[in-house]
Design an enzyme around this catalytic site. Structure first.
Site, short mmCIF file in Angstrom:
data_model
loop_
_atom_site.label_atom_id
_atom_site.label_comp_id
_atom_site.label_asym_id
_atom_site.label_seq_id
_atom_site.Cartn_x
_atom_site.Cartn_y
_atom_site.Cartn_z
N HIS A 183 -6.88 8.42 2.16
CA HIS A 183 -7.56 7.09 2.09
C HIS A 183 -8.39 6.74 3.14
O HIS A 183 -7.51 6.66 4.36
CB HIS A 183 -6.82 6.07 1.51
N PHE A 219 5.72 -0.18 -8.84
CA PHE A 219 5.65 -1.69 -8.15
C PHE A 219 4.95 -2.61 -9.29
O PHE A 219 3.77 -2.55 -9.26
CB PHE A 219 4.83 -1.46 -6.94
N ASP A 243 3.02 -5.28 -10.46
CA ASP A 243 1.72 -6.19 -10.06
C ASP A 243 1.12 -6.59 -11.41
O ASP A 243 1.72 -6.23 -12.39
CB ASP A 243 1.20 -5.38 -8.76
N ASP A 260 2.83 5.55 -9.88
CA ASP A 260 2.26 4.30 -9.70
C ASP A 260 1.01 4.25 -8.89
O ASP A 260 -0.02 3.80 -9.05
CB ASP A 260 3.17 3.19 -8.80
N ASP A 291 -4.72 3.86 -8.23
CA ASP A 291 -6.23 4.49 -7.75
C ASP A 291 -7.14 4.72 -9.09
O ASP A 291 -8.36 4.45 -8.78
CB ASP A 291 -5.81 5.93 -7.17
#
Length: 367
Positions: free
Chosen positions: A78, A268, A270, A339, A344
């Site tokens: 990235h 994670f 979110d 994840d 992405d």
């Protein structure tokens, strides 16, 4: 004494190390995240995991990751992520994940908080990374815990400058982000000689132990909440876990990123992964939850509906991981990579205007 009676020097050294505690047995440490999420999954009624769709999603995800050559090295590819691998990188990642929460906006794309950097406009998580990189280039030591301790230098005004937007909307929750930095600086100062690297070293190569240390020592990372019927709090520990995962991916499982139990880390929890899991059919939401999400109603942080969404997302990714391992035993896969890949993917869909449905809205420091 004959030579036969002489003690084996290697054995003596092993015994000496053992009694000095240098032969640390890799005890089985656990974060407790999966246990709590499985409890909610077993007992909730508003969100569920569709088993058949999860199996189909597992194959889709595996094939797409294989086609793209997606791996831990994808993290460093990235544009904005650090390319160096030293103690300063640990500081950068720790800062990044201390502040890695709540970027969503109710405003249209061209009016929402964004940072212009390197000739591009960055939103969401990437606006945070862009802001940190820009600050370092300007000579502001934003990733130095000593800087956070100096309230004359690191204050709300300075943070507003560091994360200055190219639109009229400020970064959300700036005061809470400053609070996180100040709390972390104090804990690092008192317990780890103001060094994030020392904090990592204290975990002795255990991902689970590092997550537990973070949750124990830093209140702003203690992402755990009470769920009805369960005496122990349910732990999600999103930012603590993603710090470990980012270290692992950045350092490619070497140096500060070497953990013997990295697979203890879960997805994670979110607002983005539930969004794509729902679009894949792996996550089922009741009409009540679906309507709240579509109407962009605010879900209470630590509330019943929000906790069901987070817990079932973690459990769905765990089932997807198990299914991939069952069908492809040699696959080098864990919840972290799943994840990262899903995140992405949904960000690419967002950029192309192809989001299948909105993400749920919760405003908190946890994610």
């Amino acid at each position: 004494m004959s030579s036969d009676d002489e003690a084996d020097p290697e054995l003596v050294e092993l015994l000496r190390q053992h009694f000095q505690g240098k032969l640390a047995v890799k005890e089985d440490v656990d974060t407790g995240v999966l246990d709590g999420c499985e409890y909610i999954y077993d007992n909730c009624i508003d969100v569920a995991v569709d088993m058949r769709a999860s199996k189909a999603a597992a194959e889709t995800i595996f094939n797409k990751m294989a086609d793209q050559g997606y791996s831990m090295s994808s993290w460093s590819e990235h544009e904005l992520h650090p390319k160096t691998k030293d103690e300063a990188t640990v500081d950068f990642i720790f800062t990044m994940d201390l502040l890695n929460f709540s970027f969503w906006s109710e405003l249209p794309e061209d009016e929402r908080f964004a940072i212009e950097y390197r000739g591009r406009r960055w939103t969401g998580y990437w606006s945070l990374v862009a802001g940190l990189q820009r600050a370092l280039e300007e000579g502001i030591p934003i990733t130095d815990p000593q800087f956070w301790r100096d309230e004359r230098e690191c204050n709300l005004e300075k943070l507003r400058y560091i994360f200055r937007s190219c639109t009229d909307e400020d970064m959300p929750m700036l005061k809470e982000r400053l609070d996180c930095l100040q709390e972390a600086s104090q804990v690092l100062y008192e317990r780890y000689d103001s060094s994030a690297a020392n904090l990592v070293d204290a975990a002795d190569g255990s991902a689970a132990r590092l997550v537990n240390l973070l949750a124990q020592d830093f209140q702003c990372l203690r992402d755990e909440h009470v769920y009805e019927g369960r005496t122990k709090p349910v732990r999600f520990l999103k930012r603590a876990q993603i710090f470990v995962a980012d270290l692992w991916a950045c350092f490619e499982s070497q140096s500060f990123g070497e953990f013997h139990d990295i697979d203890k880390i879960t997805m994670f929890a979110d607002y983005r992964i539930p969004q794509i899991l729902t679009s894949l059919g792996a996550l089922y939401c009741s009409p009540t939850v679906t309507a709240a999400i579509k109407d962009k109603k605010l879900l209470e942080s630590g509330g019943k509906l929000e906790m069901q969404l987070r817990a079932c997302s973690i459990w769905a990714v765990e089932l997807i991981r198990r299914e991939i391992k069952r069908q492809h035993p040699k696959a080098d896969i864990n919840a972290i990579l799943i994840d990262f890949f899903l995140y992405d993917t949904i960000k690419e869909m967002e950029a192309q205007g192809k989001e299948p449905l909105p993400h749920h809205r919760t405003r908190s420091i946890w994610y």
